[in-house]
Design a protein around this motif. Structure first.
Motif, short mmCIF file in Angstrom:
data_model
loop_
_atom_site.label_atom_id
_atom_site.label_comp_id
_atom_site.label_asym_id
_atom_site.label_seq_id
_atom_site.Cartn_x
_atom_site.Cartn_y
_atom_site.Cartn_z
N GLU A 282 67.62 106.27 68.02
CA GLU A 282 67.62 105.63 69.34
C GLU A 282 68.78 104.65 69.43
N ILE A 283 69.65 104.85 70.42
CA ILE A 283 70.84 104.01 70.57
C ILE A 283 70.88 103.42 71.97
N ASN A 284 71.04 102.10 72.05
CA ASN A 284 71.25 101.39 73.30
C ASN A 284 72.49 100.52 73.15
N ILE A 285 73.32 100.46 74.19
CA ILE A 285 74.48 99.59 74.17
C ILE A 285 74.34 98.57 75.29
N LEU A 286 74.31 97.30 74.89
CA LEU A 286 74.18 96.19 75.83
C LEU A 286 75.54 95.53 76.01
N LYS A 287 75.90 95.28 77.26
CA LYS A 287 77.18 94.63 77.56
C LYS A 287 76.91 93.34 78.32
N ILE A 288 77.52 92.25 77.83
CA ILE A 288 77.44 90.98 78.53
C ILE A 288 78.84 90.69 79.05
N GLU A 289 78.93 90.53 80.37
CA GLU A 289 80.23 90.32 80.99
C GLU A 289 80.06 89.48 82.26
N ASN A 290 80.90 88.48 82.42
CA ASN A 290 80.88 87.61 83.59
C ASN A 290 79.50 86.97 83.82
N GLY A 291 78.82 86.61 82.72
CA GLY A 291 77.54 85.94 82.83
C GLY A 291 76.38 86.85 83.20
N LYS A 292 76.56 88.17 83.08
CA LYS A 292 75.50 89.12 83.40
C LYS A 292 75.32 90.10 82.24
N ALA A 293 74.08 90.49 82.01
CA ALA A 293 73.77 91.46 80.96
C ALA A 293 73.45 92.80 81.61
N ASN A 294 73.97 93.87 81.00
CA ASN A 294 73.80 95.19 81.55
C ASN A 294 73.68 96.21 80.42
N MET A 295 72.75 97.13 80.53
CA MET A 295 72.63 98.22 79.57
C MET A 295 73.59 99.31 80.04
N ILE A 296 74.66 99.53 79.30
CA ILE A 296 75.68 100.48 79.75
C ILE A 296 75.49 101.88 79.20
N SER A 297 74.70 102.01 78.12
CA SER A 297 74.48 103.33 77.55
C SER A 297 73.17 103.35 76.78
N ALA A 298 72.49 104.49 76.84
CA ALA A 298 71.26 104.69 76.07
C ALA A 298 71.02 106.19 75.98
N ASN A 299 70.54 106.62 74.84
CA ASN A 299 70.28 108.05 74.69
C ASN A 299 68.82 108.41 74.95
N CYS A 300 68.13 107.58 75.71
CA CYS A 300 66.75 107.88 76.08
C CYS A 300 66.74 108.99 77.14
N PRO A 301 65.63 109.73 77.26
CA PRO A 301 65.62 110.86 78.16
C PRO A 301 65.67 110.52 79.66
N ASP A 302 65.12 109.37 80.05
CA ASP A 302 65.09 109.06 81.48
C ASP A 302 66.27 108.24 81.97
N GLY A 303 66.85 107.39 81.16
CA GLY A 303 68.04 106.61 81.53
C GLY A 303 67.80 105.55 82.59
N ILE A 304 66.56 105.14 82.79
CA ILE A 304 66.26 104.13 83.81
C ILE A 304 66.92 102.80 83.47
N CYS A 305 66.95 102.45 82.18
CA CYS A 305 67.53 101.17 81.77
C CYS A 305 69.03 101.12 82.07
N VAL A 306 69.70 102.24 82.00
CA VAL A 306 71.14 102.30 82.28
C VAL A 306 71.41 102.15 83.78
N ASN A 307 70.49 102.63 84.59
CA ASN A 307 70.65 102.55 86.04
C ASN A 307 70.20 101.22 86.63
N HIS A 308 69.65 100.34 85.80
CA HIS A 308 69.18 99.03 86.26
C HIS A 308 70.38 98.14 86.59
#
Length: 122
Positions: free
Chosen positions: A61-87
């Protein structure tokens, strides 16, 4: 419809508009830290003010979290639904991104990781 009906509809519309405005634009203060939990255990507490990317790998299970300009965003995940990436990116205290298949929760917390209070009754 009578004149009174239009007045009632208008007043209700204004009240709803004010509530939505307050919740969306005024609500919530910006947090200072990002707390990352996997399977209920706190893995990381990161500063929201520093820009960087971090990969979290647990088994396959791989998730990539990016913090940029004071905001956190999940930019990549190999989960089947990808809801966290679209958040949308999060930055307000109490907001979170959840990757349910990987049991990962990314939450914005207040000024210090130790300042957070547990809101429960013993």
């Amino acid at each position: 419809m009578k004149k009174a009906d239009f007045i009632i509809i208008g007043v209700v519309g204004i009240i709803v508009g004010v509530i939505v405005f307050c919740l969306y634009f005024v609500g919530g203060e910006s947090g200072q830290y990002v707390q990352v939990e996997i399977d209920g255990q706190i893995i990381d507490t990161l500063e929201l003010g520093e820009d960087f990317e971090k990969e979290y790998k647990e088994n396959d299970e791989i998730n990539i979290l990016k913090i940029e300009n004071g905001k956190a965003n999940m930019i990549s995940a190999n989960c089947p639904d990808g809801i966290c990436v679209n958040h949308k990116p999060i930055y307000r205290k109490g907001e979170s991104i959840i990757c349910l298949p990987h049991k990962m929760v990314v939450t914005i917390i207040g000024e210090s990781p130790t300042d957070e209070e547990i809101d429960a009754v013993a």
